[in-house]
Design a protein around this motif. Sequence first.
Motif, PDB file in Angstrom:
ATOM      1  N   SER A  31       0.840  -1.183   0.000  1.00 61.20           N
ATOM      2  CA  SER A  31       0.000   0.000   0.000  1.00 61.20           C
ATOM      3  C   SER A  31       0.879   1.237   0.000  1.00 61.20           C
ATOM      4  CB  SER A  31      -0.898  -0.011   1.237  1.00 61.20           C
ATOM      5  OG  SER A  31      -0.105   0.019   2.395  1.00 61.20           O
ATOM      6  N   TYR A  33       1.708   2.948   2.412  1.00 63.20           N
ATOM      7  CA  TYR A  33       2.420   3.081   3.676  1.00 63.20           C
ATOM      8  C   TYR A  33       2.785   1.710   4.200  1.00 63.20           C
ATOM      9  CZ  TYR A  33      -2.031   1.533   5.389  1.00 63.20           C
ATOM     10  OH  TYR A  33      -3.155   0.801   5.585  1.00 63.20           O
ATOM     11  N   SER A  34       3.688   1.690   5.116  1.00 57.35           N
ATOM     12  CA  SER A  34       4.009   0.465   5.837  1.00 57.35           C
ATOM     13  C   SER A  34       3.237   0.513   7.142  1.00 57.35           C
ATOM     14  CB  SER A  34       5.512   0.410   6.125  1.00 57.35           C
ATOM     15  OG  SER A  34       5.766  -0.550   7.123  1.00 57.35           O
ATOM     16  N   SER A  35       2.573  -0.564   7.495  1.00 58.82           N
ATOM     17  CA  SER A  35       1.769  -0.561   8.716  1.00 58.82           C
ATOM     18  C   SER A  35       2.636  -0.381   9.962  1.00 58.82           C
ATOM     19  CB  SER A  35       0.962  -1.850   8.826  1.00 58.82           C
ATOM     20  OG  SER A  35       1.835  -2.955   8.886  1.00 58.82           O
ATOM     21  N   THR A  60      -9.156   5.329   5.148  1.00 54.27           N
ATOM     22  CA  THR A  60      -8.606   5.709   6.442  1.00 54.27           C
ATOM     23  C   THR A  60      -9.395   6.847   7.069  1.00 54.27           C
ATOM     24  OG1 THR A  60      -6.379   5.034   5.802  1.00 54.27           O
ATOM     25  CG2 THR A  60      -6.550   6.586   7.627  1.00 54.27           C
ATOM     26  N   TYR A  64      -8.939   4.244  12.415  1.00 53.12           N
ATOM     27  CA  TYR A  64      -7.771   3.448  12.047  1.00 53.12           C
ATOM     28  C   TYR A  64      -6.575   3.726  12.951  1.00 53.12           C
ATOM     29  CZ  TYR A  64      -9.840   1.773   7.700  1.00 53.12           C
ATOM     30  OH  TYR A  64     -10.616   1.139   6.778  1.00 53.12           O
ATOM     31  N   ARG A  83      -1.089   3.754  13.840  1.00 47.08           N
ATOM     32  CA  ARG A  83      -2.058   3.074  12.981  1.00 47.08           C
ATOM     33  C   ARG A  83      -2.348   1.699  13.576  1.00 47.08           C
ATOM     34  NH1 ARG A  83      -4.181   3.509   7.807  1.00 47.08           N
ATOM     35  NH2 ARG A  83      -2.910   5.345   7.329  1.00 47.08           N
ATOM     36  N   ARG A  85      -4.841  -0.448  12.110  1.00 43.16           N
ATOM     37  CA  ARG A  85      -5.195  -1.399  11.051  1.00 43.16           C
ATOM     38  C   ARG A  85      -4.892  -0.795   9.687  1.00 43.16           C
ATOM     39  NH1 ARG A  85     -11.432  -0.261  12.048  1.00 43.16           N
ATOM     40  NH2 ARG A  85     -11.866   0.715  10.059  1.00 43.16           N
ATOM     41  N   GLU A  86      -4.682  -1.683   8.716  1.00 49.05           N
ATOM     42  CA  GLU A  86      -4.336  -1.260   7.368  1.00 49.05           C
ATOM     43  C   GLU A  86      -5.579  -0.853   6.590  1.00 49.05           C
ATOM     44  OE1 GLU A  86      -1.621  -3.604   5.093  1.00 49.05           O
ATOM     45  OE2 GLU A  86      -0.685  -4.382   6.905  1.00 49.05           O
ATOM     46  N   ASP A  87      -5.382   0.018   5.636  1.00 49.54           N
ATOM     47  CA  ASP A  87      -6.435   0.484   4.743  1.00 49.54           C
ATOM     48  C   ASP A  87      -6.322  -0.312   3.451  1.00 49.54           C
ATOM     49  OD1 ASP A  87      -7.956   1.850   2.868  1.00 49.54           O
ATOM     50  OD2 ASP A  87      -7.344   3.836   3.563  1.00 49.54           O
ATOM     51  N   HIS A  88      -7.258  -1.244   3.223  1.00 50.27           N
ATOM     52  CA  HIS A  88      -7.209  -2.128   2.061  1.00 50.27           C
ATOM     53  C   HIS A  88      -8.008  -1.594   0.877  1.00 50.27           C
ATOM     54  CE1 HIS A  88      -4.952  -5.264   4.041  1.00 50.27           C
ATOM     55  NE2 HIS A  88      -5.766  -5.189   5.074  1.00 50.27           N
TER      56      HIS A  88
END
Length: 122
Positions: A31, A33-35, A60, A64, A83, A85-88
């Motif tokens: 994505s 960004y890196s989580s 996001t 989040y 963060r 959780r990731e934004d998928h």
Amino acid sequence: MKLITLAAISGAAFLAAGCVIIDADSDGYSSHYSSHDDRVYSADVSGDTVTVRVPSNGCTDKSYFEVDVDREDHNTFYVEFEREREDHCRALMPEGVELVYSFSELGIPAGASVVIENPVGR
């Protein structure tokens, strides 16, 4: 033998066509960004609000993030955005999204000094 060679050539031609499948829930998902990187694109403290611009793939929002607020002394507070959780989602958002928090929402008294602990920049 000729039949196997033809099948191998057909398979190679299919692979060369560039078929790519991405599973958004896979661990290898890439994505914006890196989580594990809590970098924010920008941060601003003005009035009694804290505004951060964070990486996003389109979904996001504040939910989040966990916001850690630590009091240094009587009137100085250190704030870190983590963060959770990731934004998928799949939106192209190179500028990310802006999240605005009031001092009240963060448990910070009006007029206090605020230091953002996250790295800022891209």
